[in-house]
Each structure stands twice: as C-alpha cells, then as structure tokens.
Design a protein around this motif. Sequence first.
Motif, short mmCIF file in Angstrom:
data_model
loop_
_atom_site.label_atom_id
_atom_site.label_comp_id
_atom_site.label_asym_id
_atom_site.label_seq_id
_atom_site.Cartn_x
_atom_site.Cartn_y
_atom_site.Cartn_z
N LEU A 170 67.50 12.41 184.16
CA LEU A 170 66.96 12.50 185.51
C LEU A 170 66.50 13.92 185.83
O LEU A 170 65.51 14.12 186.55
CB LEU A 170 67.99 12.02 186.52
N TRP A 198 63.96 1.60 184.86
CA TRP A 198 65.27 1.85 185.42
C TRP A 198 65.97 0.54 185.78
O TRP A 198 65.35 -0.52 185.91
CB TRP A 198 65.17 2.71 186.68
N ALA A 201 71.04 0.75 189.73
CA ALA A 201 71.93 1.90 189.94
C ALA A 201 71.20 3.21 189.68
O ALA A 201 71.33 4.17 190.47
CB ALA A 201 73.16 1.77 189.05
N HIS A 202 70.45 3.27 188.59
CA HIS A 202 69.72 4.51 188.28
C HIS A 202 68.64 4.78 189.32
O HIS A 202 68.38 5.94 189.66
CB HIS A 202 69.09 4.42 186.89
N THR A 203 68.02 3.72 189.84
CA THR A 203 67.00 3.90 190.87
C THR A 203 67.57 4.58 192.10
O THR A 203 66.94 5.50 192.66
CB THR A 203 66.38 2.55 191.26
N ARG A 205 70.17 6.56 192.18
CA ARG A 205 70.45 7.96 191.81
C ARG A 205 69.16 8.77 191.80
O ARG A 205 69.12 9.92 192.27
CB ARG A 205 71.13 8.02 190.43
N ALA A 206 68.10 8.18 191.27
CA ALA A 206 66.82 8.89 191.22
C ALA A 206 66.29 9.17 192.62
O ALA A 206 65.74 10.25 192.89
CB ALA A 206 65.81 8.06 190.42
N ASP A 208 67.99 9.69 195.28
CA ASP A 208 68.78 10.80 195.85
C ASP A 208 68.23 12.15 195.41
O ASP A 208 68.22 13.11 196.18
CB ASP A 208 70.26 10.68 195.43
N VAL A 209 67.77 12.21 194.16
CA VAL A 209 67.30 13.48 193.60
C VAL A 209 65.83 13.72 193.91
O VAL A 209 65.42 14.81 194.31
CB VAL A 209 67.53 13.51 192.08
#
Length: 386
Positions: A170, A198, A201-203, A205-206, A208-209
């Motif tokens: 990420l 993705w 869950a990874h989406t 997190r992404a 957020d960043v």
Amino acid sequence: MSARITGLTTRLITVPLLRSWGAEAPENHVIVTELTTDDGGTGHGFSWTPTIGPHAVKALLDHDIAPFILGLEANAEIVWDQLWKRLHEAGGGGLTTIAMSGVDLALWDLKARQAGTSVTGLLGQRQESVEVYGSGVNLHYTVEQLVEQAQRWVAAGHNAVKIKVGKPELREDAERVAAVRQVIGPDRLLMIDANQRWDLAHTFRALDVLGEYGLEWLEEPIRADDLWAYRRLRKHSPVPIALGENVHTIYRFRDFIEAEAVDIIQPNIVRVGGITPFRRIVELARTNSIRVAPHLLPELSGQLALTLAEAVSVEDVEDASFEQLGILAGPSPVRISNNTGRSLLSSTGRQGLGFDFTGKQSAPGSSASENSASENKGNLIEYSNS
C-alpha cells in the motif's frame, strides 16, 4: 418496405500498443464488421477486446450471428433484442455482447449514412463539446515515468486524470498517488483505478491512506461481480465508487443501482453490445440520478457523449486511440483540443460512425507483439472470413 440484412463479413486486426499496458496486455484486437442490405446499403462496425477472446468473438460473428441475422429487418433495436435472446444460452454478457456490438454498430452506421449525417447528428447532439480526462494503464510505470505522464496531461489541458493503483504494498500506491497529486496540483480532479485487485478489507485500508489526496472516485477495487461487497463498500466509503467496464447488461447495472452499490457507472459501449444497450443503460442511470462516465474508445464514446442530456467526461488513454494506433483509414471522427486550458472533445461531423479501419496487413508470419512499440505503429496482423 424496410431493408433486410443480406450479409455480414468480419476481419480481425491485432495491433501493438504504442505504450504497453503491461505484460498481460501488449496489444489490442479489433474485429471489423461489414453488413449489407437488400437495398444496396452497407454499414461498418466493430467489436473490440484488449486481451481475451478476439478469435472467439470472430467465431461467434461468423458462425452464429451472421446466419441468424440474414433476412432480419435492418433495424438496430429490433435486431439487438432478437440476437440477445438467441445468444443468451451462451451467456447474457461478455463475449456474446462484445460480438453483438459488431452488428449493432454497423446498423447504426448504416442508418446514419443513409440519412446523410453522423451518428451524433442522427441521435441528436445536445452538447457542443465534452471534457476529456487523461488516463493511463500505468501500474508498471516507475514513479518517474508516472510523474512524466502526469506532466504531459497537465500540458494537454486535462482538468482530471486517472491512474492505476494496486501495487503489492500500500505504501507504494501512496507514494505514486502523492507524486501525481503534487504534479497536477490541488484543483485538478484525481481518480484511481484498482482494476479488481483488492478485497474488501484491503479496500478500506487503502481508502484510509489514499483518501487524504482528495480522490474524485475509486474505480473497480473489488471483483466487478461482487455486488454484496460493493454494497457494503459504498455504504462506508468516503470516496465515490465507480464501476462498469466489466458489467455487460442493463440487468446487472440495474442490480448495482438498486442495491445503492455505485456512484458512477462506466459502461463500455462495445462490451455492453453497442449503441442500443448503451443508450438504455444511460437512461436507467439518468432516471436514478447516477453519474455516467463512458469507458475508453474516445472515437465512439466521445460521439455518444455529445448526445447525452447530462454532461459527462470522456476517457482518453494516452496514445491508445484508434487514430494514434494507426488503424484508421482516414481521420478520427472526433477532435481533442486544448481550449483555453481545458481539454475538450468535439465531433467532426463525418457521416455514420465517422471512421473505417485500414486494410493494411503485416507480412506473413510476423508477430506484432515481438517488436517494440515505437516500431509497430500500423504493423497489423489481420484475419478475414472472406
């Protein structure tokens, strides 16, 4: 008495991309169609796929579609509905609708030519011009190459740009998004496209960043057929969700809209089966206040965008238009210009779809994918059924 269809011929053109889309997509495939009618009319269309299935699409056209449409009234909407029912056993969308576009586009081209106007004029032009956003298949680019591309987009006058995300880490995506945002400044729109790389869950997190970089939309982060995940994602996402290049029927677009799982739909005119279903999908979106952003193919989607009631932006992948690939027999039916700092697309008003494909063919035994992009403009591999 209405004209009847008397024949359909096809030929497959494979052309290398000037800027490779990565190891999985070094070239594009166009299946050119020519349809004839008993009153002497001729219409030209095409199907298109950047990677999978060009020979399968051509086989559907040659062996299943061509015999079935013989004798049918040369009316795009009538033919489309009958043909979709005929092919549905092989799948309601995907290769079937991609193949169907070759017939549908040829019928619209025929009708417009017989009326002495362009497809845009036939449908009724509502927009004088539409904005164009810069796009690139650039996940394999280095950060330096990506920055250079963003600089070219700014110089071209694009007020919005889209880049690929989906690196293994990420932090790599964050570095790339940050670099592009710095180049384009705070006022231009920035979209990102994960191309289904993705999970849910990874989406999150992404988001957020990457959300801190002021994203206009997040495109297709999860598998395009995972309606449940998109419904949950949109409910909690601070960034608008876009999808549609891998959605092939009005029924599936309806499912996503009714589930409140999408903010912007992106139908690809060829993948949904042509102009006939594209117009129906756009009307569905309009009645549900959903934004539309046509996917790729500016020579076609640009013309249709000019006919829509609501203003939309058209995607232009760098150096990947049919004209830039050198496969048009004449000039493009649309022009993209930098007008007072804005990149705008307008129609040239050429009759029908406004373009035919070149008949140029590469030397026997040559392989377009073996050569460098700079050597390959117009170096085509062609297969014909005639």
